[in-house]
Design a protein around this motif. Structure first.
Motif, PDB file in Angstrom:
ATOM      1  N   LEU A   1       0.729  -1.276   0.011  1.00 14.01           N
ATOM      2  CA  LEU A   1       0.087  -0.139   0.117  1.00 14.01           C
ATOM      3  C   LEU A   1       0.853   1.272  -0.035  1.00 14.01           C
ATOM      4  O   LEU A   1       2.119   1.233   0.264  1.00 14.01           O
ATOM      5  CB  LEU A   1      -0.903   0.009   1.158  1.00 14.01           C
ATOM      6  CG  LEU A   1      -1.916  -1.198   1.241  1.00 14.01           C
ATOM      7  CD1 LEU A   1      -2.734  -0.893   2.464  1.00 14.01           C
ATOM      8  CD2 LEU A   1      -2.920  -1.140   0.088  1.00 14.01           C
TER       9      LEU A   1
ATOM     10  N   ASP B   1       2.422  -8.609  -2.919  1.00 16.01           N
ATOM     11  CA  ASP B   1       2.269  -9.359  -1.988  1.00 16.01           C
ATOM     12  C   ASP B   1       3.010 -10.687  -1.947  1.00 16.01           C
ATOM     13  O   ASP B   1       3.841 -11.529  -1.260  1.00 16.01           O
ATOM     14  CB  ASP B   1       0.853  -9.725  -1.185  1.00 16.01           C
ATOM     15  CG  ASP B   1       0.490  -8.673  -0.525  1.00 16.01           C
ATOM     16  OD1 ASP B   1       1.084  -7.516  -0.261  1.00 16.01           O
ATOM     17  OD2 ASP B   1      -0.749  -8.529  -0.227  1.00 16.01           O
TER      18      ASP B   1
ATOM     19  N   SER C   1      -1.383  -9.089   3.388  1.00 19.23           N
ATOM     20  CA  SER C   1      -2.581  -9.971   3.567  1.00 19.23           C
ATOM     21  C   SER C   1      -2.433 -11.408   3.798  1.00 19.23           C
ATOM     22  O   SER C   1      -1.637 -12.058   3.243  1.00 19.23           O
ATOM     23  CB  SER C   1      -3.802  -9.814   2.510  1.00 19.23           C
ATOM     24  OG  SER C   1      -3.985  -8.372   2.459  1.00 19.23           O
TER      25      SER C   1
ATOM     26  N   ASN D   1      -5.339  -5.481   8.267  1.00 21.87           N
ATOM     27  CA  ASN D   1      -5.929  -4.828   7.007  1.00 21.87           C
ATOM     28  C   ASN D   1      -7.264  -4.212   7.129  1.00 21.87           C
ATOM     29  O   ASN D   1      -7.553  -3.186   7.358  1.00 21.87           O
ATOM     30  CB  ASN D   1      -6.107  -5.711   5.753  1.00 21.87           C
ATOM     31  CG  ASN D   1      -5.990  -5.210   4.391  1.00 21.87           C
ATOM     32  OD1 ASN D   1      -6.381  -4.096   4.375  1.00 21.87           O
ATOM     33  ND2 ASN D   1      -5.883  -6.075   3.355  1.00 21.87           N
TER      34      ASN D   1
ATOM     35  N   ARG E   1     -13.787  -6.028   4.786  1.00 18.51           N
ATOM     36  CA  ARG E   1     -13.566  -5.744   3.268  1.00 18.51           C
ATOM     37  C   ARG E   1     -14.948  -5.292   2.839  1.00 18.51           C
ATOM     38  O   ARG E   1     -15.870  -5.955   3.308  1.00 18.51           O
ATOM     39  CB  ARG E   1     -12.996  -6.940   2.326  1.00 18.51           C
ATOM     40  CG  ARG E   1     -11.650  -7.523   2.915  1.00 18.51           C
ATOM     41  CD  ARG E   1     -11.048  -8.662   2.253  1.00 18.51           C
ATOM     42  NE  ARG E   1     -10.367  -8.165   0.911  1.00 18.51           N
ATOM     43  CZ  ARG E   1      -9.481  -7.781   0.672  1.00 18.51           C
ATOM     44  NH1 ARG E   1      -8.543  -7.717   1.675  1.00 18.51           N
ATOM     45  NH2 ARG E   1      -8.837  -7.263  -0.629  1.00 18.51           N
TER      46      ARG E   1
ATOM     47  N   PHE F   1      -2.440  -6.731  -6.361  1.00 19.78           N
ATOM     48  CA  PHE F   1      -3.065  -5.462  -6.180  1.00 19.78           C
ATOM     49  C   PHE F   1      -2.381  -4.554  -6.982  1.00 19.78           C
ATOM     50  O   PHE F   1      -3.087  -3.501  -7.206  1.00 19.78           O
ATOM     51  CB  PHE F   1      -2.530  -5.419  -4.608  1.00 19.78           C
ATOM     52  CG  PHE F   1      -3.186  -4.078  -4.217  1.00 19.78           C
ATOM     53  CD1 PHE F   1      -4.584  -3.946  -3.681  1.00 19.78           C
ATOM     54  CD2 PHE F   1      -2.503  -3.020  -4.051  1.00 19.78           C
ATOM     55  CE1 PHE F   1      -5.184  -2.545  -3.291  1.00 19.78           C
ATOM     56  CE2 PHE F   1      -3.063  -1.777  -3.354  1.00 19.78           C
ATOM     57  CZ  PHE F   1      -4.432  -1.587  -3.181  1.00 19.78           C
TER      58      PHE F   1
ATOM     59  N   ASN G   1     -11.940  -4.167  -1.002  1.00 17.77           N
ATOM     60  CA  ASN G   1     -10.923  -3.930   0.106  1.00 17.77           C
ATOM     61  C   ASN G   1     -11.405  -3.026   1.341  1.00 17.77           C
ATOM     62  O   ASN G   1     -12.616  -2.544   1.212  1.00 17.77           O
ATOM     63  CB  ASN G   1      -9.906  -2.805  -0.605  1.00 17.77           C
ATOM     64  CG  ASN G   1      -8.582  -3.797  -0.842  1.00 17.77           C
ATOM     65  OD1 ASN G   1      -7.954  -4.363   0.279  1.00 17.77           O
ATOM     66  ND2 ASN G   1      -8.359  -3.861  -2.156  1.00 17.77           N
TER      67      ASN G   1
ATOM     68  N   PHE H   1      -3.360  -8.327   8.377  1.00 16.01           N
ATOM     69  CA  PHE H   1      -1.890  -8.262   7.836  1.00 16.01           C
ATOM     70  C   PHE H   1      -1.253  -8.992   8.652  1.00 16.01           C
ATOM     71  O   PHE H   1      -1.480  -9.221   9.897  1.00 16.01           O
ATOM     72  CB  PHE H   1      -1.501  -6.740   7.815  1.00 16.01           C
ATOM     73  CG  PHE H   1      -1.981  -6.042   6.671  1.00 16.01           C
ATOM     74  CD1 PHE H   1      -1.941  -6.487   5.347  1.00 16.01           C
ATOM     75  CD2 PHE H   1      -2.337  -4.635   6.859  1.00 16.01           C
ATOM     76  CE1 PHE H   1      -2.202  -5.889   4.237  1.00 16.01           C
ATOM     77  CE2 PHE H   1      -2.814  -4.025   5.643  1.00 16.01           C
ATOM     78  CZ  PHE H   1      -2.658  -4.450   4.471  1.00 16.01           C
TER      79      PHE H   1
HETATM   80  C1  TF8 Z   1      -5.426  -6.935  -1.802  1.00 15.77           C
HETATM   81  C2  TF8 Z   1      -4.987  -6.531  -0.154  1.00 15.77           C
HETATM   82  C3  TF8 Z   1      -4.109  -5.491  -0.309  1.00 15.77           C
HETATM   83  C4  TF8 Z   1      -2.759  -5.526   0.446  1.00 15.77           C
HETATM   84  C5  TF8 Z   1      -1.714  -4.931   0.290  1.00 15.77           C
HETATM   85  C6  TF8 Z   1      -1.624  -4.517  -1.183  1.00 15.77           C
HETATM   86  O1  TF8 Z   1      -6.262  -6.523  -2.212  1.00 15.77           O
HETATM   87  O2  TF8 Z   1      -6.287  -6.050   0.578  1.00 15.77           O
HETATM   88  O3  TF8 Z   1      -4.404  -4.144  -0.191  1.00 15.77           O
HETATM   89  O4  TF8 Z   1      -2.227  -7.018   0.880  1.00 15.77           O
HETATM   90  O5  TF8 Z   1      -0.206  -5.395   0.849  1.00 15.77           O
HETATM   91  O6  TF8 Z   1      -4.635  -7.300  -2.600  1.00 15.77           O
END
Ligand code: TF8
Length: 335
Positions: free
Chosen positions: A40, A77, A95, A150, A153, A197, A214, A241
């Protein structure tokens, strides 16, 4: 050290020997660099909390120097986790969903609608399940030092306001690279595409996907209102996370350094949870001014839950039947 050697090698060529410099730098203490890769950007609670980690480490020792790379500029990631295994990167905080291809048991968090609120989340993560998962990570050449957040969602899209299950029909939703997420969105009638991502913003901009899901801080701070019109509160999945350090890096630290790094990861994690929750609340308020907001009613959410039930059953096996039961038990006890 490399720099001192180079300086010595390119120096005046008189009295400095490479050995002399090596000794001198050992005396003053060599500084080890710890590189962190984040997916992020630098406006997010994830980044701010990583800065907190850096502060905590660097105020306790001169022997460690933390460098933070954000916005997936080093890796997404999944590749960041691989780099940790090879020892070419020290720390990443992904994540859990992309980590399930390394340790399937982390997939319990991908079972939709199993975690209801942050109280339950905190109890479950601090419980036995949390410890057991961390142990399993160790077998993959990475060490989990702390749970960060995180968050819950939520869904955004560029097509229409979502209020009921039927509204999802055919909606092209980007998911994380995770089979359970993919299966769940299919079961709910959407047309999901897994994607890293780092490719997501462009995919929304170019309309390759209609939407994504997200937590609110990401939706606001990664500027999704520029490419998405509708935001829907679904809370379908809680994403932890995980603070991961390369086993190779870890083994190269002194015991004192390990202690400093671990306690800083935990303390910055506390800070992160607080910040993540405050930001989720304030981000939602801001988003309401920039997007059309809708909430799925409890009665409709029941239909969402019904739709994903077979998916949960199906994936119990790939996660591990016993482990899923244990998780669901702990969730139950925490409620
Ligand atoms: C996704 C996750 C990401 C995070 C980050 C990029 O949607 O929620 O926002 O894992 O490391 O890929």
């Amino acid at each position: 050290l490399l720099i001192s050697v180079l300086v010595a090698a390119c120096g005046n060529g008189e009295s400095d020997s490479v050995e002399g410099v090596t000794e001198a730098s050992a005396d003053t203490g060599e500084t080890k660099k710890l590189r962190i890769s984040l997916g992020l950007n630098d406006k997010t609670p994830l980044y701010k909390s990583s800065e907190k980690f850096k502060e905590l480490v660097e105020e306790k020792t001169d022997s460690l120097n933390v460098e933070i790379y954000h916005s997936g500029q080093l890796a997404d990631d999944r590749s960041a986790i691989e780099m940790l295994q090879f020892g070419t990167l020290d720390i990443t905080i992904p994540s859990t969903a992309p980590f399930t291809s390394f340790v399937p048991e982390y997939g319990v968090f991908d079972l939709p609608f199993t975690l209801k609120n942050t109280d339950v989340v905190d109890k479950v993560l601090q419980g036995k399940i949390g410890d057991e998962l961390a142990e399993k990570a160790s077998e993959q050449g990475v060490k989990q030092l702390a749970w960060w957040e995180n968050g819950f969602r939520q869904l955004t899209n560029s097509k229409k306001s979502i209020k009921k299950l039927d509204d999802l029909n055919g909606l092209k939703v980007r998911t994380m690279e995770n089979d359970i997420h993919l299966g769940a969105w299919k079961a709910m009638g959407a047309n999901p595409t897994p994607m890293a991502f780092t490719e997501l913003f462009t995919a929304m901009q170019q309309k390759t996907v209609d939407g994504q899901e997200n937590p609110y801080p990401t939706i606001l701070l990664e500027k999704y209102p520029e490419v998405q019109k509708y935001v829907t509160e679904t809370n379908h999945i809680y994403s932890p996370f995980i603070f991961l350090i390369s086993q190779k890096t870890w083994d190269g630290l002194t015991e004192e350094q390990q202690e400093i790094v671990e306690s800083a990861a935990l303390e910055a994690g506390e800070h992160n949870r607080k910040l993540s929750r405050e930001t989720a609340a304030s981000a939602l308020e801001e988003l309401k001014g920039q997007m059309e907001y809708s909430k799925v009613s409890d009665a409709e959410l029941e239909k969402f839950r019904g739709a994903v039930k077979p998916v949960i059953e199906k994936y119990k096996e790939s996660i591990g039947q016993d482990f899923v039961e244990k998780y669901l038990n702990e969730v139950n006890n925490a409620e």
